[in-house]
Design an enzyme around this catalytic site. Sequence first.
Site, PDB file in Angstrom:
ATOM      1  CB  SER A   1      -8.247   3.675   2.659  1.00 31.05           C
ATOM      2  OG  SER A   1      -7.116   3.231   3.899  1.00 31.05           O
TER       3      SER A   1
ATOM      4  CE  LYS B   1      -3.851   2.010   2.650  1.00 30.98           C
ATOM      5  NZ  LYS B   1      -4.500   2.045   3.901  1.00 30.98           N
TER       6      LYS B   1
ATOM      7  CB  SER C   1      -8.095   1.019   5.841  1.00 30.77           C
ATOM      8  OG  SER C   1      -8.666   2.067   5.806  1.00 30.77           O
TER       9      SER C   1
HETATM   10  N1  GLN Z   1     -12.985   4.553   6.825  1.00 33.49           N
HETATM   11  C1  GLN Z   1     -12.101   4.655   7.967  1.00 33.49           C
HETATM   12  C2  GLN Z   1     -11.660   6.257   7.829  1.00 33.49           C
HETATM   13  O1  GLN Z   1     -11.925   6.862   6.686  1.00 33.49           O
HETATM   14  C3  GLN Z   1     -11.099   3.901   8.127  1.00 33.49           C
HETATM   15  C4  GLN Z   1     -10.075   4.447   7.203  1.00 33.49           C
HETATM   16  C5  GLN Z   1      -8.687   3.483   7.756  1.00 33.49           C
HETATM   17  O2  GLN Z   1      -8.705   2.416   8.294  1.00 33.49           O
HETATM   18  N2  GLN Z   1      -7.639   4.186   7.180  1.00 33.49           N
HETATM   19  O3  GLN Z   1     -11.131   7.021   8.679  1.00 33.49           O
END
Ligand code: GLN
Length: 451
Positions: A135, A60, A159
């Site tokens: 994400s 990532k 994410s």
């Molecule tokens: N959807 C959550 C956020 O937007 C989790 C994102 C993540 O785990 N980086 O913060």
Amino acid sequence: MSAREQAESVRWGAEDPSGLLEAALEGARADDFNCFVTVDTDASPGDDDGLLAGQPVAVKDSITTEGLETTVGSKILKGYEPVFDAYVVERLREEGATVVGKTNCDEFCMGSTTETSAFGPTRNPLDPSLVPGGSSGGSGAAVAAGHVDLALGSDTGGSVRNPAAFTSTVGLKPTYGLLSRYGLIPYADSLETVGPMTRTVEDCALLLSAIGGRDPRDSTSRGERKRYEPTGLDEPVRVGVIEELVEGSDDGVKREVRDAVSSLDDAGHDAETVEMEGLDHVVSAYYVLAMSEASSNLARYDGVRYGAGPNERGRYDEVFAKVRGDNFGDEVKRRIMLGTYALSEGYSDRYYRKALLARRLIADEFDRLFSKVDLLLSPTMPVEPFRLGEALEDPLRMYLSDVCTVPANLAGIPAISVPAEEGEAVGVQLMGPEFSEELLLDAAREVELVR
Ligand code: GLN
């Protein structure tokens, strides 16, 4: 062939690492789903030794890679080539793996769909009109599309698990501190961790084994290097099903998750319904904390030290505002503003401190539940994948869809998402007490075996 078997044949000399790398690079270059933001065309094959001998891995873009552009999906870091590898990337290389490229993600990991990336959305290989989740959607999609068997994501509030569910792959968020965060570009430090994303639980365990270990450069690192080899469950376990999260999910999700629970029950495990207090507050507490930490973390992008810089000279405050105004996307700006507000004098008691209290209550609630059951089960996502564009129009709806994943981050406990059914975009989430990864992987393997 699984990554474990493939690494074994590389170690035996039966498989050539350069062939494996070439195949992965070819997939990454063709990339129909926009999984990758950077492909390392100069990558050289890994060693024919180590746990991940000859294995291509997708990483990532929130994880730093020496000399390989790292942007976290943001224009503000365009052109940034880190001068060091993240701890987990050092470990990958030491175990014989090669980084084939950096995967697309929501800008600064803020999102649940991989649509807020400055480099365009990633599409879901199961159906390209759908989002892959986020994400870490690029990593999930790269595994689902078959470009790689192994990928790294990062999980602040879901994410890793969310894209695992939406792309029908496996994703683990380990215990907070099990993996070093050295080189993970911070969004909300107190919540986040690196996590493996793979097609099978066995490969998830392999990747976790490879990247573990204590690292003095991360003061919260408290893991040990350990080999995980899940075989399923030999003894019956008590599984607490969080009914409120099942009942509140869409019909398709509910059906699949209930089927998985019955299969576990039929296999002799003791699945019982449990009630969890405080679920009404988890999303608000998570977003107040995550945005507050983000507003502070993202102050470093001032156009001087990293990436996008100003063309013209000027006063620091004007240049700072211009660089950030031009290069951050809307979701990131929204969170910096809300986070700054929640931390400001007079409001921090009302928001930030309250969120910390809610976090404590959730952690206590998990302790109470784990004194009764071995593991907890819920859907990973209460919904099936959104259509592309759908969630962007309604950020609140997107935030609410994190209700099943954020509790584990608030409490720092491990959680894994495993497909309820092979090829279906519904994940079953299992959560366990701190450092229960071994049990969690065995239980996830059991879900694969009995489904
Ligand atoms: N959807 C959550 C956020 O937007 C989790 C994102 C993540 O785990 N980086 O913060």
